[in-house]
Design a protein around this motif. Sequence first.
Motif, PDB file in Angstrom:
ATOM      1  N   PRO A  41       0.804  -1.189   0.000  1.00 52.89           N
ATOM      2  CA  PRO A  41       0.000   0.000   0.000  1.00 52.89           C
ATOM      3  C   PRO A  41       0.859   1.271   0.000  1.00 52.89           C
ATOM      4  N   LEU A  42       0.323   2.287  -0.676  1.00 50.17           N
ATOM      5  CA  LEU A  42       1.017   3.552  -0.853  1.00 50.17           C
ATOM      6  C   LEU A  42       0.132   4.672  -0.322  1.00 50.17           C
ATOM      7  N   THR A  43       0.765   5.643   0.329  1.00 49.50           N
ATOM      8  CA  THR A  43       0.061   6.855   0.722  1.00 49.50           C
ATOM      9  C   THR A  43       0.706   8.024   0.000  1.00 49.50           C
ATOM     10  N   HIS A  44      -0.110   9.004  -0.340  1.00 49.72           N
ATOM     11  CA  HIS A  44       0.371  10.144  -1.107  1.00 49.72           C
ATOM     12  C   HIS A  44      -0.182  11.421  -0.483  1.00 49.72           C
ATOM     13  N   ILE A  45       0.694  12.392  -0.253  1.00 52.61           N
ATOM     14  CA  ILE A  45       0.320  13.666   0.363  1.00 52.61           C
ATOM     15  C   ILE A  45       0.242  14.726  -0.733  1.00 52.61           C
ATOM     16  N   GLN A  46      -0.906  15.396  -0.802  1.00 50.72           N
ATOM     17  CA  GLN A  46      -1.072  16.474  -1.770  1.00 50.72           C
ATOM     18  C   GLN A  46      -1.555  17.715  -1.029  1.00 50.72           C
ATOM     19  N   VAL A  63      -4.682  13.423   1.796  1.00 51.57           N
ATOM     20  CA  VAL A  63      -3.828  12.237   1.873  1.00 51.57           C
ATOM     21  C   VAL A  63      -4.587  11.087   1.223  1.00 51.57           C
ATOM     22  N   PHE A  64      -3.951  10.476   0.239  1.00 58.12           N
ATOM     23  CA  PHE A  64      -4.513   9.326  -0.455  1.00 58.12           C
ATOM     24  C   PHE A  64      -3.885   8.070   0.129  1.00 58.12           C
ATOM     25  N   ALA A  65      -4.701   7.067   0.378  1.00 61.68           N
ATOM     26  CA  ALA A  65      -4.209   5.742   0.773  1.00 61.68           C
ATOM     27  C   ALA A  65      -4.746   4.769  -0.265  1.00 61.68           C
ATOM     28  N   ASP A  88     -11.535  -5.572   1.033  1.00 61.66           N
ATOM     29  CA  ASP A  88     -10.376  -5.584   1.931  1.00 61.66           C
ATOM     30  C   ASP A  88      -9.530  -4.327   1.746  1.00 61.66           C
ATOM     31  N   ASN A  89      -9.275  -3.956   0.495  1.00 59.50           N
ATOM     32  CA  ASN A  89      -8.498  -2.743   0.221  1.00 59.50           C
ATOM     33  C   ASN A  89      -9.157  -1.521   0.841  1.00 59.50           C
ATOM     34  N   MET A  90     -10.443  -1.370   0.608  1.00 59.91           N
ATOM     35  CA  MET A  90     -11.140  -0.186   1.099  1.00 59.91           C
ATOM     36  C   MET A  90     -11.120  -0.122   2.628  1.00 59.91           C
ATOM     37  N   ASN A  91     -11.327  -1.247   3.285  1.00 59.57           N
ATOM     38  CA  ASN A  91     -11.307  -1.290   4.739  1.00 59.57           C
ATOM     39  C   ASN A  91      -9.919  -0.938   5.280  1.00 59.57           C
ATOM     40  N   THR A  92      -8.891  -1.521   4.718  1.00 56.15           N
ATOM     41  CA  THR A  92      -7.523  -1.296   5.192  1.00 56.15           C
ATOM     42  C   THR A  92      -7.067   0.133   4.939  1.00 56.15           C
ATOM     43  N   MET A  93      -7.368   0.681   3.765  1.00 55.92           N
ATOM     44  CA  MET A  93      -6.938   2.044   3.446  1.00 55.92           C
ATOM     45  C   MET A  93      -7.648   3.079   4.326  1.00 55.92           C
ATOM     46  N   LEU A  94      -8.910   2.852   4.627  1.00 57.07           N
ATOM     47  CA  LEU A  94      -9.622   3.750   5.529  1.00 57.07           C
ATOM     48  C   LEU A  94      -9.035   3.673   6.943  1.00 57.07           C
ATOM     49  N   ALA A  95      -8.634   2.490   7.358  1.00 61.19           N
ATOM     50  CA  ALA A  95      -8.016   2.330   8.686  1.00 61.19           C
ATOM     51  C   ALA A  95      -6.698   3.106   8.769  1.00 61.19           C
ATOM     52  N   ILE A  96      -5.910   3.085   7.704  1.00 60.33           N
ATOM     53  CA  ILE A  96      -4.646   3.839   7.682  1.00 60.33           C
ATOM     54  C   ILE A  96      -4.929   5.329   7.876  1.00 60.33           C
ATOM     55  N   LEU A  97      -5.907   5.852   7.153  1.00 59.72           N
ATOM     56  CA  LEU A  97      -6.227   7.279   7.260  1.00 59.72           C
ATOM     57  C   LEU A  97      -6.809   7.625   8.625  1.00 59.72           C
ATOM     58  N   ASN A  98      -7.607   6.745   9.180  1.00 57.16           N
ATOM     59  CA  ASN A  98      -8.158   6.969  10.521  1.00 57.16           C
ATOM     60  C   ASN A  98      -7.039   7.038  11.556  1.00 57.16           C
ATOM     61  N   ARG A  99      -6.070   6.135  11.454  1.00 58.14           N
ATOM     62  CA  ARG A  99      -4.929   6.162  12.393  1.00 58.14           C
ATOM     63  C   ARG A  99      -4.108   7.436  12.227  1.00 58.14           C
ATOM     64  N   LEU A 100      -3.916   7.895  10.986  1.00 56.15           N
ATOM     65  CA  LEU A 100      -3.190   9.142  10.752  1.00 56.15           C
ATOM     66  C   LEU A 100      -3.899  10.297  11.448  1.00 56.15           C
ATOM     67  N   TYR A 101      -5.196  10.418  11.227  1.00 57.01           N
ATOM     68  CA  TYR A 101      -5.980  11.491  11.846  1.00 57.01           C
ATOM     69  C   TYR A 101      -5.872  11.449  13.372  1.00 57.01           C
ATOM     70  N   LEU A 130      -6.011   0.795  -8.855  1.00 55.52           N
ATOM     71  CA  LEU A 130      -5.727   1.239  -7.498  1.00 55.52           C
ATOM     72  C   LEU A 130      -7.035   1.644  -6.828  1.00 55.52           C
ATOM     73  N   ASP A 131      -7.293   1.058  -5.671  1.00 52.64           N
ATOM     74  CA  ASP A 131      -8.469   1.396  -4.873  1.00 52.64           C
ATOM     75  C   ASP A 131      -8.009   2.072  -3.596  1.00 52.64           C
ATOM     76  N   GLY A 132      -8.859   2.923  -3.060  1.00 54.08           N
ATOM     77  CA  GLY A 132      -8.526   3.513  -1.777  1.00 54.08           C
ATOM     78  C   GLY A 132      -9.417   4.668  -1.410  1.00 54.08           C
ATOM     79  N   TRP A 133      -8.889   5.504  -0.529  1.00 53.25           N
ATOM     80  CA  TRP A 133      -9.611   6.650  -0.001  1.00 53.25           C
ATOM     81  C   TRP A 133      -8.732   7.886  -0.100  1.00 53.25           C
ATOM     82  N   ALA A 134      -9.372   9.033  -0.241  1.00 52.61           N
ATOM     83  CA  ALA A 134      -8.703  10.329  -0.181  1.00 52.61           C
ATOM     84  C   ALA A 134      -9.286  11.085   1.006  1.00 52.61           C
TER      85      ALA A 134
END
Length: 149
Positions: A41-46, A63-65, A88-101, A130-134
Amino acid sequence: MRNYFQVLKLIKETLEADNLVNTVTQGDIADVDLDKKNIYPLTHIQTGAATLGLQTISFSITVFAMDIRDKRNQTVEEKFVGNDNEIDNMNTMLAILNRLYKAIVKLDNDVAISENPTCEPFYESRMNLLDGWAMTFDIEIPNTEIAVC
């Protein structure tokens, strides 16, 4: 003035501390691709707009995950789940962003997220699977490095 650098460094270091994040990038989202050097997984800061105040500087950050969607060759009878790992991707990427916040909010320093962030999903972005959340939020830091006379 180091405010912009401080914000990027804080977000980058927080994302790098997450065990699920393998790569952190920044800049224009259009520059993120399926380069073999990128490990998902990749995160991107814009960064968006910056608002200068006498006491604070506020940065609009997105922040994109994202992770690569894996298609399975086998036929799946379950239509809800499908034949890939999208859920699975959507759940995991949202968890990454939640932890960041939560990590930024819990910091005992002068950095603050001014409102609750907004997270928007994206699916198979730009045809590269690529699936994820912004997640978009405003982050404020003190404007103390330049004195107004």
